[in-house]
Design a protein around this motif. Sequence first.
Motif, PDB file in Angstrom:
ATOM      1  N   LYS A  65     -63.413  71.994 -25.730  1.00 43.16           N
ATOM      2  CA  LYS A  65     -63.105  70.824 -26.559  1.00 43.16           C
ATOM      3  C   LYS A  65     -61.672  70.911 -27.069  1.00 43.16           C
ATOM      4  O   LYS A  65     -60.938  69.935 -27.063  1.00 43.16           O
ATOM      5  N   ALA A  66     -61.329  72.090 -27.556  1.00 43.76           N
ATOM      6  CA  ALA A  66     -59.983  72.286 -28.105  1.00 43.76           C
ATOM      7  C   ALA A  66     -59.516  73.683 -27.741  1.00 43.76           C
ATOM      8  O   ALA A  66     -60.336  74.589 -27.599  1.00 43.76           O
ATOM      9  N   SER A  67     -58.222  73.834 -27.594  1.00 46.44           N
ATOM     10  CA  SER A  67     -57.733  75.166 -27.247  1.00 46.44           C
ATOM     11  C   SER A  67     -56.368  75.447 -27.844  1.00 46.44           C
ATOM     12  O   SER A  67     -55.536  74.552 -28.005  1.00 46.44           O
ATOM     13  N   PHE A  68     -56.217  76.712 -28.216  1.00 48.60           N
ATOM     14  CA  PHE A  68     -54.926  77.237 -28.644  1.00 48.60           C
ATOM     15  C   PHE A  68     -54.441  78.113 -27.500  1.00 48.60           C
ATOM     16  O   PHE A  68     -55.164  79.011 -27.063  1.00 48.60           O
ATOM     17  N   ASN A  69     -53.233  77.830 -27.028  1.00 50.80           N
ATOM     18  CA  ASN A  69     -52.704  78.621 -25.937  1.00 50.80           C
ATOM     19  C   ASN A  69     -51.422  79.315 -26.405  1.00 50.80           C
ATOM     20  O   ASN A  69     -50.400  78.662 -26.564  1.00 50.80           O
ATOM     21  N   SER A  97     -55.922  79.140 -42.368  1.00 53.77           N
ATOM     22  CA  SER A  97     -55.630  77.735 -42.673  1.00 53.77           C
ATOM     23  C   SER A  97     -54.504  77.220 -41.780  1.00 53.77           C
ATOM     24  O   SER A  97     -54.529  76.073 -41.339  1.00 53.77           O
ATOM     25  N   THR A  98     -53.538  78.097 -41.529  1.00 56.95           N
ATOM     26  CA  THR A  98     -52.425  77.695 -40.668  1.00 56.95           C
ATOM     27  C   THR A  98     -52.946  77.290 -39.293  1.00 56.95           C
ATOM     28  O   THR A  98     -52.572  76.241 -38.754  1.00 56.95           O
ATOM     29  N   LEU A  99     -53.845  78.093 -38.746  1.00 56.73           N
ATOM     30  CA  LEU A  99     -54.407  77.800 -37.423  1.00 56.73           C
ATOM     31  C   LEU A  99     -55.145  76.458 -37.441  1.00 56.73           C
ATOM     32  O   LEU A  99     -54.955  75.609 -36.567  1.00 56.73           O
ATOM     33  N   LEU A 100     -55.970  76.269 -38.464  1.00 60.09           N
ATOM     34  CA  LEU A 100     -56.732  75.017 -38.580  1.00 60.09           C
ATOM     35  C   LEU A 100     -55.785  73.816 -38.759  1.00 60.09           C
ATOM     36  O   LEU A 100     -55.971  72.771 -38.142  1.00 60.09           O
ATOM     37  N   ASN A 101     -54.759  74.017 -39.597  1.00 64.13           N
ATOM     38  CA  ASN A 101     -53.825  72.914 -39.848  1.00 64.13           C
ATOM     39  C   ASN A 101     -53.019  72.535 -38.611  1.00 64.13           C
ATOM     40  O   ASN A 101     -52.619  71.382 -38.455  1.00 64.13           O
ATOM     41  N   ILE A 102     -52.787  73.518 -37.749  1.00 60.93           N
ATOM     42  CA  ILE A 102     -52.078  73.217 -36.497  1.00 60.93           C
ATOM     43  C   ILE A 102     -52.966  72.347 -35.595  1.00 60.93           C
ATOM     44  O   ILE A 102     -52.513  71.362 -35.020  1.00 60.93           O
ATOM     45  N   LEU A 103     -54.251  72.684 -35.536  1.00 64.63           N
ATOM     46  CA  LEU A 103     -55.164  71.854 -34.733  1.00 64.63           C
ATOM     47  C   LEU A 103     -55.344  70.474 -35.377  1.00 64.63           C
ATOM     48  O   LEU A 103     -55.431  69.457 -34.689  1.00 64.63           O
ATOM     49  N   PRO A 127     -51.853  64.230 -37.019  1.00 62.45           N
ATOM     50  CA  PRO A 127     -53.215  63.942 -37.474  1.00 62.45           C
ATOM     51  C   PRO A 127     -53.822  62.781 -36.683  1.00 62.45           C
ATOM     52  O   PRO A 127     -53.104  61.903 -36.216  1.00 62.45           O
ATOM     53  N   ASP A 128     -55.122  62.797 -36.539  1.00 62.96           N
ATOM     54  CA  ASP A 128     -55.813  61.831 -35.694  1.00 62.96           C
ATOM     55  C   ASP A 128     -57.250  61.724 -36.188  1.00 62.96           C
ATOM     56  O   ASP A 128     -57.865  62.740 -36.530  1.00 62.96           O
ATOM     57  N   MET A 134     -54.321  71.974 -27.639  1.00 60.93           N
ATOM     58  CA  MET A 134     -54.842  70.830 -26.902  1.00 60.93           C
ATOM     59  C   MET A 134     -56.195  70.420 -27.453  1.00 60.93           C
ATOM     60  O   MET A 134     -56.970  71.264 -27.913  1.00 60.93           O
ATOM     61  N   MET A 135     -56.470  69.120 -27.395  1.00 65.16           N
ATOM     62  CA  MET A 135     -57.836  68.664 -27.633  1.00 65.16           C
ATOM     63  C   MET A 135     -58.188  67.664 -26.555  1.00 65.16           C
ATOM     64  O   MET A 135     -57.391  66.771 -26.260  1.00 65.16           O
TER      65      MET A 135
END
Length: 274
Positions: free
Chosen positions: A15-19, A59-65, A86-87, A77-78
């Motif tokens: 669904k979502a990824s941090f690369n 929080s930084t990781l979450l805020n980036i997503l 924001p979306d 990516m999502m």
Amino acid sequence: MHVSSSDGAPKGIVKASFNQVSKRFGTGPESVLALEPISLDIAENAFVCLVGPSGCGKSTLLNILAGFETATSGQVMMDGLPVSGPDARRGVVFQQGALFTWMSVQDNVAFGPLATGKSPTEAASIAAHYLEMVGLTSFARRYPYELSGGMQQRVGIARALANDPQILLMDEPFAALDAQTRELLQEEIKHIWQDTRKTVLWITHSIEEALFLATDIVVMTARPGRIKARLTPQFALSRDPAVVTGTEFVRMKSDIFGMLREEALTAQRQEVMR
Ligand SMILES: Nc1ncnc2c1ncn2[C@@H]1O[C@H](COP(=O)(O)OP(=O)(O)O)[C@@H](O)[C@H]1O
Ligand SMILES: [Mg+2]
């Protein structure tokens, strides 16, 4: 149980990824490296809990997503598209309500659907649906100040769900609540997740909360945050509140406790040396 020290590709659709996402705040010698390059996949329908010592970059990781912060390097990516801000497809719930104080509970929840073009009747019916889901139907006409902290968080959750997000991002949503309210809400959110199977990224300080709710637990190191371990507990689908007393639950709790203690001590040493 599967534990891996690195990312561990989840089964199913991503669904979502941090690369290789890293984050540095500021520039020069005063800058802070909050996150080392992190790669993490969040599978569709997963309930991913992030745990780690205070200041490790959760929080930084979450805020980036969420699109509130930009990564210093790497890609987020999502649904196969880069996150660029924001979306409404990403619903965020913070530790404290962030409700519109001047609007009734009903209007708070209907706000998102109205803003995205639903008719007032449609928006009202969506709001009614989610308020029922969080058990607040009879409080629809009240205002946030008339509600307890736990009820306000429920409104926040209903409001996030009303936008029908693709993923829910929750940063310590229950941290400000008393223990009993928290336990009840944990059960409630578990049932909501079991019924909706929304993809969730959830930050918590509570190991027990993570074990009770998550399909995946990501343990982070002290700052700069990296992934220390990824665990896949099997309690998210259980409807038995007593799972928390089972042998496997208690064993995993003690494993994670050990990992977090080690990282908390490292974080403490960093504080002293600064
Ligand atoms: N806007 C910012 N500017 C400078 N430093 C920041 C900012 N936000 C966070 N930090 C720093 O980045 C690190 C990680 O913060 P954070 O993601 O909030 O940690 P956590 O949520 O795990 O407690 C901390 O050292 C924090 O002080
Ligand atoms: Mg935080």
